[in-house]
Scaffold this active site. Structure first.
Site, PDB file in Angstrom:
ATOM      1  CG  HIS A  85      -5.404  -2.685  -5.407  1.00 51.52           C
ATOM      2  ND1 HIS A  85      -5.456  -3.688  -4.487  1.00 51.52           N
ATOM      3  CD2 HIS A  85      -6.689  -2.293  -5.605  1.00 51.52           C
ATOM      4  CE1 HIS A  85      -6.721  -3.926  -4.150  1.00 51.52           C
ATOM      5  NE2 HIS A  85      -7.492  -3.087  -4.821  1.00 51.52           N
ATOM      6  CG  ASP A  99       5.221  -3.290  -5.522  1.00 53.26           C
ATOM      7  OD1 ASP A  99       4.045  -3.172  -5.915  1.00 53.26           O
ATOM      8  OD2 ASP A  99       5.845  -4.368  -5.552  1.00 53.26           O
TER       9      ASP A  99
END
Ligand code: G6P
Length: 466
Positions: A158, A366
Site C-alpha cells: 500500500h 505517498d
C-alpha cells in the site's frame, strides 16, 4: 473463486457510515472485498499479552469474520514500531535520514511473521486464496510456504516501493526482495513503484519481466501488477448525502463566512509534507497581501504513532510553524491557519471537504492517497472545488486533471492555490467531471476484483524451496 483469506497487521472491519478517523483507506477497501466474497480477515488484535500463546480471537462484526492474535510488548516494539515503522516506512518513503537499521528490529520482524504464519496456516484450506497486505508482512508468504502450503498467495504493497539505489542501504535488501518472490502475485499502487521493484530485480538478480509483467524465478512465475486502491465511491457518496455530512457542511460554511477555505487532511506523518504545505501557504500570504483575511487553511492532522521519536518531532515542528505563521499574519478577526489535531468521522470530513474551495494534498511521497479521491467525491457537482495534488502521490497517475505540483516547491504550490482560487466555474466543472469519472470507474470494488482476478488466474505454486 476460492475462499478469500485476507491478512494485514491491523484488522479493523469498517462500518459504512461510521469511522474513527483511524479507519484508513486500507480497512475500508479490505472490508468491502470481504463483505462481497466471504472469508476471513486475519491479523494482530492490537492487544498485548504477557507471552505469545497463538490463541485466536474469532469475531463476526459488520458481516465480516475476523481472527486476531495478541502480541507481546517486545514483538510490538521490534516488529511494528521498529522494523515496520522506523526502518521500512521511512526508507520506502525515500527518507534515508529517518530510517533506523537495527538487528533487533529485523529479528523481531522475522519472529512475528513466523508467529503469524504458524497461527494462520491451520486456518488455510485447500483452494483458499491468501492475500497479504502491506509492508509489515512481507516475509509471511515465504513462511506459509515453509509450513507446506501451496495455495495461491498474493501480496499488495500500500506504500511506495523505493528506488533501487535507496533500497541498497537496507542491510538485508536482497533477502527482503527474495521474500516477495515467494508470492504468486505482487501488487503495487502505481507504475513508478513497480518499475523501481523491477529495476532491482533486473540489476541485482538479473531477472527481466516479460510483456505481461511476469517474472520467472526458481521454476515459478510471479505476476507483477499495478492496481491503484480506489475509493468506496458509492458508499462515500451515500455518506456525502447523509444528514451528518450536510450538518457538517452547513456549520463549516457558517464558520468560514465569506472567506475561501483551503483544506488539508493527513495523519500527522513526515511523509505528508504538511511542513512544506504551511510554508507554501505562508508564501501565498507574503506574495499576495490582498488575500489576507480573504482565505484560510484548515489543516486536520490526527496524531499518529506518537510513541516514535520522529513523529513527536514533526508534531512539535508543526506546532511551532503554524504558531509562527499565525503570529505573523493573524488579525483580531482572522487566523490564517486553523490547525487541528483531532480526528473526525467520514461524514464530518465529507461536509468539510465540500465547504472547501481547494483540496490541498501535497505529500512528499505517498503510495496512493485516498484523501485526494474523497475530496473530489465530496464536491458539489454543480459548483465543485479544485484539487491541488502532489506529483509524488500514487494518485497523481490517475488524477491528472488535478493541478499537479511539486510539493517541495512553495512557489509551485502557492501559485497552484492561487490558480485554483481564481479558476472559472466552467474549468472547475470540466476538471471535476473527468476526475470524478476516474474515481467512480476505478473504485474499491474495481481494485480488489482486479487484484483477486490475477490471483485467481495464477497456478498453484509447486513447493520448491530456493
Ligand atoms: C497508512 C498506510 C497503510 C498502512 C497504515 C498503517 O494508512 O497507507 O499502508 O497500513 O498507514 O497505519 P498504522 O496506524 O497501523 O501504523
Amino acid at each position: 473463486m476460492g475462499r478469500l483469506l485476507i491478512v494485514s497487521n491491523r484488522v479493523q472491519a469498517a462500518r459504512l457510515e461510521d469511522g474513527s478517523g483511524n479507519q484508513g483507506g486500507l480497512s475500508v477497501a479490505l472490508s468491502a472485498a470481504l463483505r462481497e466474497s466471504g472469508g476471513i480477515w486475519f491479523g494482530w488484535s492490537g492487544d498485548i499479552a504477557e507471552h505469545f500463546s497463538g490463541g485466536m480471537h474469532f469475531e463476526k462484526e459488520n458481516g465480516i469474520t475476523t481472527v486476531t492474535v495478541d502480541l507481546e510488548a517486545r514483538d510490538v516494539e521490534e516488529y511494528y514500531s521498529g522494523y515496520a515503522n522506523c526502518t521500512l516506512w521511512p526508507l520506502f518513503h525515500y527518507r534515508l535520514d529517518l530510517a533506523r537499521y537495527d538487528r533487533m528490529f529485523a529479528n523481531g520482524y522475522e519472529r512475528v511473521n513466523e508467529r503469524f504464519a504458524q497461527t494462520l496456516v491451520p486456518l488455510i484450506e485447500e483452494g483458499d486464496l491468501v492475500w497479504v497486505n502491506d509492508y509489515h508482512l512481507i516475509p509471511l508468504g515465504d513462511q506459509i510456504r515453509r509450513l507446506g502450503r501451496s495455495n495461491r498467495l498474493g501480496f499488495f504493497l500500500h506504500i511506495p516501493w523505493p528506488p533501487m539505489r535507496l533500497l541498497l542501504s537496507l542491510p538485508s535488501h536482497r533477502q527482503l526482495v527474495e521474500l516477495l518472490l515467494a508470492y504468486d502475485v505482487v501488487g503495487f499502487q502505481a507504475e513508478d513503484w513497480l518499475e523501481s521493484f523491477h529495476d532491482y530485480l533486473r540489476v541485482q538478480l538479473g531477472l527481466e519481466k516479460d510483456e505481461k509483467n511476469q517474472i520467472a524465478w526458481n521454476g515459478r512465475t510471479i505476476q507483477l501488477v499495478v492496481c491503484p486502491v480506489g475509493l468506496d465511491s458509492e458508499d462515500f457518496k451515500t455518506i456525502v448525502r447523509s444528514g451528518a455530512a450536510k450538518a457538517a457542511y452547513h456549520s463549516m460554511v457558517q464558520s468560514r463566512a465569506d472567506r475561501s477555505m483551503i483544506i488539508g487532511v493527513d495523519r500527522l506523518d513526515h511523509s505528508k509534507g504538511v511542513k512544506e504545505r504551511f510554508c507554501a501557504f505562508e508564501r501565498l500570504l507574503a506574495t499576495y497581501p490582498r488575500l489576507h483575511e480573504q482565505l484560510f487553511l484548515l489543516q486536520i492532522s490526527p496524531i499518529a504513532r506518537d510513541d516514535l521519536g520522529h513523529y513527536r518531532e514533526i508534531r512539535s515542528e508543526l506546532e511551532a510553524l503554524s504558531g509562527r505563521i499565525n503570529g505573523a499574519y493573524a488579525s483580531p478577526h482572522w487566523v490564517p491557519i486553523r490547525y487541528v489535531n483531532q480526528s473526525y468521522d467520514r461524514a464530518t470530513l465529507a461536509g468539510m471537504y465540500r465547504a472547501a474551495r481547494v483540496g490541498l494534498v501535497t505529500p512528499l511521497r505517498d503510495g496512493m492517497n485516498i484523501v485526494a479521491k474523497e475530496y473530489v467525491a465530496a464536491q458539489d457537482p454543480d459548483n465543485p472545488g479544485v484539487l491541488v495534488l502532489s506529483r509524488f502521490a500514487g494518485a497523481a497517475a490517475q488524477l491528472d486533471e488535478a493541478l499537479l505540483v511539486n510539493p517541495y516547491s512553495s512557489e509551485e504550490v502557492s501559485e497552484a492555490c492561487l490558480q485554483a482560487l481564481s479558476m472559472s466555474k466552467s474549468e472547475r466543472l470540466r476538471r471535476w467531471r473527468l476526475l470524478n469519472d476516474v474515481i467512480e470507474a476505478q473504485d474499491t470494488s474495481w481494485w480488489w476484483r482486479t487484484f483477486i482476478g490475477f490471483l485467481d488466474d495464477a497456478p498453484e505454486s509447486p513447493l520448491v524451496r530456493s
